[in-house]
Structure formats: structure tokens, C-alpha cells
Design a protein around this motif. Sequence first.
Motif, PDB file in Angstrom:
ATOM      1  N   THR A  37       0.932  -1.149  -0.077  1.00  0.00           N
ATOM      2  CA  THR A  37      -0.152   0.108   0.016  1.00  0.00           C
ATOM      3  C   THR A  37       0.922   1.214   0.003  1.00  0.00           C
ATOM      4  OG1 THR A  37      -1.784  -1.211   1.187  1.00  0.00           O
ATOM      5  CG2 THR A  37      -1.773   1.104   1.064  1.00  0.00           C
ATOM      6  N   PRO A  38       0.910   1.891  -1.074  1.00  0.00           N
ATOM      7  CA  PRO A  38       1.683   3.175  -1.054  1.00  0.00           C
ATOM      8  C   PRO A  38       1.069   4.315  -0.136  1.00  0.00           C
ATOM      9  CG  PRO A  38       0.350   3.087  -3.095  1.00  0.00           C
ATOM     10  CD  PRO A  38       0.096   1.826  -2.229  1.00  0.00           C
ATOM     11  N   ALA A  39       2.091   4.929   0.647  1.00  0.00           N
ATOM     12  CA  ALA A  39       1.456   6.060   1.369  1.00  0.00           C
ATOM     13  C   ALA A  39       2.272   7.264   0.952  1.00  0.00           C
ATOM     14  CB  ALA A  39       2.112   6.004   2.839  1.00  0.00           C
ATOM     15  N   LEU A  40       3.314   7.619   0.231  1.00  0.00           N
ATOM     16  CA  LEU A  40       3.867   8.653  -0.206  1.00  0.00           C
ATOM     17  C   LEU A  40       4.437   8.205  -1.606  1.00  0.00           C
ATOM     18  CD1 LEU A  40       6.050   9.726   2.780  1.00  0.00           C
ATOM     19  CD2 LEU A  40       3.959  10.771   1.990  1.00  0.00           C
ATOM     20  N   ARG A  41       4.171   9.035  -2.721  1.00  0.00           N
ATOM     21  CA  ARG A  41       4.546   8.667  -3.958  1.00  0.00           C
ATOM     22  C   ARG A  41       5.303  10.063  -4.555  1.00  0.00           C
ATOM     23  NH1 ARG A  41      -0.462   5.732  -6.041  1.00  0.00           N
ATOM     24  NH2 ARG A  41      -1.767   5.457  -4.176  1.00  0.00           N
ATOM     25  N   GLY A  42       6.361  10.080  -4.089  1.00  0.00           N
ATOM     26  CA  GLY A  42       7.435  11.094  -4.703  1.00  0.00           C
ATOM     27  C   GLY A  42       7.160  12.587  -3.980  1.00  0.00           C
ATOM     28  N   VAL A  43       7.096  12.624  -2.907  1.00  0.00           N
ATOM     29  CA  VAL A  43       6.747  14.134  -2.142  1.00  0.00           C
ATOM     30  C   VAL A  43       7.851  14.740  -2.037  1.00  0.00           C
ATOM     31  CG1 VAL A  43       5.940  15.035  -0.055  1.00  0.00           C
ATOM     32  CG2 VAL A  43       4.688  13.014  -1.076  1.00  0.00           C
ATOM     33  N   SER A  44       7.957  15.964  -2.238  1.00  0.00           N
ATOM     34  CA  SER A  44       9.275  16.913  -1.967  1.00  0.00           C
ATOM     35  C   SER A  44       8.751  18.234  -1.361  1.00  0.00           C
ATOM     36  CB  SER A  44       9.746  17.355  -3.221  1.00  0.00           C
ATOM     37  OG  SER A  44      10.391  16.411  -4.127  1.00  0.00           O
ATOM     38  N   VAL A  45       9.351  18.443  -0.260  1.00  0.00           N
ATOM     39  CA  VAL A  45       8.974  19.807   0.646  1.00  0.00           C
ATOM     40  C   VAL A  45      10.167  20.325   1.341  1.00  0.00           C
ATOM     41  CG1 VAL A  45       8.337  18.025   2.849  1.00  0.00           C
ATOM     42  CG2 VAL A  45       7.341  20.445   2.469  1.00  0.00           C
ATOM     43  N   GLN A  46      10.228  21.622   1.591  1.00  0.00           N
ATOM     44  CA  GLN A  46      11.326  22.184   2.418  1.00  0.00           C
ATOM     45  C   GLN A  46      10.793  22.833   3.670  1.00  0.00           C
ATOM     46  OE1 GLN A  46      13.444  24.449  -0.424  1.00  0.00           O
ATOM     47  NE2 GLN A  46      14.574  22.641  -1.208  1.00  0.00           N
ATOM     48  N   SER A  61      -3.963  10.513   4.095  1.00  0.00           N
ATOM     49  CA  SER A  61      -3.444  11.125   2.754  1.00  0.00           C
ATOM     50  C   SER A  61      -2.153  10.886   2.644  1.00  0.00           C
ATOM     51  CB  SER A  61      -3.868  12.586   2.863  1.00  0.00           C
ATOM     52  OG  SER A  61      -3.326  13.296   4.210  1.00  0.00           O
ATOM     53  N   GLY A  62      -1.421  10.466   3.952  1.00  0.00           N
ATOM     54  CA  GLY A  62       0.300  10.358   3.796  1.00  0.00           C
ATOM     55  C   GLY A  62       0.911  11.401   4.528  1.00  0.00           C
ATOM     56  N   LYS A  63       0.126  12.356   5.356  1.00  0.00           N
ATOM     57  CA  LYS A  63       0.639  13.509   6.098  1.00  0.00           C
ATOM     58  C   LYS A  63       1.796  12.924   7.178  1.00  0.00           C
ATOM     59  CE  LYS A  63      -3.683  14.942   8.501  1.00  0.00           C
ATOM     60  NZ  LYS A  63      -4.250  13.702   8.172  1.00  0.00           N
ATOM     61  N   ASP A 228       3.059  29.659   8.876  1.00  0.00           N
ATOM     62  CA  ASP A 228       3.429  30.611   7.871  1.00  0.00           C
ATOM     63  C   ASP A 228       3.037  30.099   6.448  1.00  0.00           C
ATOM     64  OD1 ASP A 228       4.728  32.257   9.711  1.00  0.00           O
ATOM     65  OD2 ASP A 228       6.410  30.874   9.723  1.00  0.00           O
ATOM     66  N   ARG A 229       2.774  28.769   6.301  1.00  0.00           N
ATOM     67  CA  ARG A 229       2.886  28.163   5.005  1.00  0.00           C
ATOM     68  C   ARG A 229       2.267  26.792   5.063  1.00  0.00           C
ATOM     69  NH1 ARG A 229       6.537  25.105   1.874  1.00  0.00           N
ATOM     70  NH2 ARG A 229       8.200  25.714   3.386  1.00  0.00           N
ATOM     71  N   GLU A 230       0.931  26.726   4.096  1.00  0.00           N
ATOM     72  CA  GLU A 230       0.502  25.248   4.209  1.00  0.00           C
ATOM     73  C   GLU A 230       0.679  24.594   3.289  1.00  0.00           C
ATOM     74  OE1 GLU A 230      -3.753  25.667   4.311  1.00  0.00           O
ATOM     75  OE2 GLU A 230      -4.141  23.678   4.483  1.00  0.00           O
ATOM     76  N   VAL A 231       1.039  23.163   3.332  1.00  0.00           N
ATOM     77  CA  VAL A 231       1.402  22.307   2.254  1.00  0.00           C
ATOM     78  C   VAL A 231       0.269  21.058   2.544  1.00  0.00           C
ATOM     79  CG1 VAL A 231       2.905  20.378   1.409  1.00  0.00           C
ATOM     80  CG2 VAL A 231       3.813  22.774   2.407  1.00  0.00           C
ATOM     81  N   VAL A 232      -0.600  20.914   1.458  1.00  0.00           N
ATOM     82  CA  VAL A 232      -1.716  20.160   1.303  1.00  0.00           C
ATOM     83  C   VAL A 232      -1.116  18.828   0.803  1.00  0.00           C
ATOM     84  CG1 VAL A 232      -3.863  19.400   0.706  1.00  0.00           C
ATOM     85  CG2 VAL A 232      -3.280  21.960   1.224  1.00  0.00           C
ATOM     86  N   VAL A 233      -1.466  17.558   1.434  1.00  0.00           N
ATOM     87  CA  VAL A 233      -0.924  16.293   0.875  1.00  0.00           C
ATOM     88  C   VAL A 233      -2.179  15.472   0.517  1.00  0.00           C
ATOM     89  CG1 VAL A 233       0.028  14.049   1.325  1.00  0.00           C
ATOM     90  CG2 VAL A 233       1.051  16.166   2.376  1.00  0.00           C
ATOM     91  N   ARG A 234      -2.555  14.921  -0.440  1.00  0.00           N
ATOM     92  CA  ARG A 234      -3.556  14.317  -0.837  1.00  0.00           C
ATOM     93  C   ARG A 234      -3.140  12.967  -1.556  1.00  0.00           C
ATOM     94  NH1 ARG A 234      -8.605  16.270  -0.352  1.00  0.00           N
ATOM     95  NH2 ARG A 234      -7.650  18.447  -0.644  1.00  0.00           N
TER      96      ARG A 234
END
Length: 247
Positions: A37-46, A61-63, A228-234
Motif C-alpha cells: 500500500t503506497p503512502a507517499l508517491r514522490g513527495v518533496s517539501v522544504q 493522505s500520507g501526512k 506561515d505556509r500550508e502544504v496540502v497532501v492528498r
Amino acid sequence: MNRHAPIPSLHPAGGATSDADRPVLSARSIVYSYGNTPALRGVSVQVGAGEIVAITGPSGSGKSTLMLCLAGVLQPDAGDVEFRGRLVSDASESERSALRRSDFGILFQFGQLVPELTAAENVALPLLLSGVKRKAAITAATTWLDRFGVADHAASRPTEMSGGQVQRAAAARAMVTEPSVLFADEPTGALDALAGEQVMSQIVRVARESATSVVIITHDATVAAYGDREVVVRDGMIDHARDGIGS
């Protein structure tokens, strides 16, 4: 305590970029699966120095998996996690554990304080595990409880405190080593609205004062608004990001 000293045995990520130009923490093309079961599919974040980033998304969602990879709890199947120019994703379990004792703090949804210990003893635990003498550890713990507004409960056990007080003590424990990055996983999920607001206000204030970066995992838009910033994972991928949420 040198809060910014890298773990010497972690491998440099390479390149000529200076530390001042790098984000504190970054993930590049992270892939992770639980069995088939894939949970993350190539996520990039800083995450930048002193930045508060809210990672949001629906349940599943994988968060939370992303947070565990960023914090070195999980090793990704593919991709890299880098902290201050050092690769975390390729480090050994002992190296990653050392990193979580020094440069990473983790605040869980239910606080997870040890019920048999007082608030001060709970907050002192990370220092004691790192070899700090008990008297110094308790003194530091009391100082951090004061910064979160619960110093008057230093001698109380978790069962003698409200949910909001327990969570603020847990936040003090996560910050007592003066980490570079605080991970807060659904920090208000077990609290009512007023207690949740008090906890988030304290976390943001103390993080700003300490120049600590914060990664908040939440599905609550009110909590995300402190970032300061929101990153939405889906569905295991970055859906979109928004800047300037404000706090």
C-alpha cells in the motif's frame, strides 16, 4: 548544549550550497509504502529556518507518514531527507535516534507523558537520557514549563492536570533540548477549542522566541492557520501549497 551541531557520522549531501542558503530540513521525491500500500508517491517539501509549516490533508493522505520520514523515524523506500546539509534518510537507526534526542523534538496528539512522573520529571526526561545531571535537568524542565505557562504544575502528575496543561507540558518536553525542528502531530486533536487555541498560541510564541522551525501535522484548518505556509497532501502527493497564512 550545541543545538546546531550536526551528527558527525551522517553523510554530507554534497554540492557547494552554503548552510545559510539551505533549508533546515528538506525531503526530495520521498516514496514510502506499507507493504503493497503506497503512502507517499514522490513527495518533496522544504522547511526554512524558524519557519512554521502546516502539513494538512484528510485522514490517510500520507501526512503523518511524511512527518515520520522527515523526523527519521521511518526510512523512505526512495528519495532523500536532508537536515542542515546532512542526509538523514541513509543514516543508521542509532544515528537517527541521536538526532531525535538533540535536534528534533516531537509532540504527539495525546502528550504521552509518563503518568507516574511529575510534569517536571517528564520534561526533564530527554535531558536525563542525554546524560544531564538530575538537578540541572529539573531546573531546565521547570524553566521550560514556565515558558509554556504551566510552571505551577511542575510537581503535579498528568492525572492531576487538565488536557491542555498536559499538552503544554508535553510541548515543554519536546522543546527542552532546544531542537532545531519541532514536529507537532495533531497537537490539539484531543483538546477542546479553547484549550487547543491556548496550546497553539504557546507553541508558536515559544518557537518564534527560540527560532525553532515547526512542522505541524493537522487536518484542522484553525490549527493550520497558525503556520506561515500550508502544504496540502492528498493521496500520497503534494496537492498544493499556500504561503502567508500568518500566525
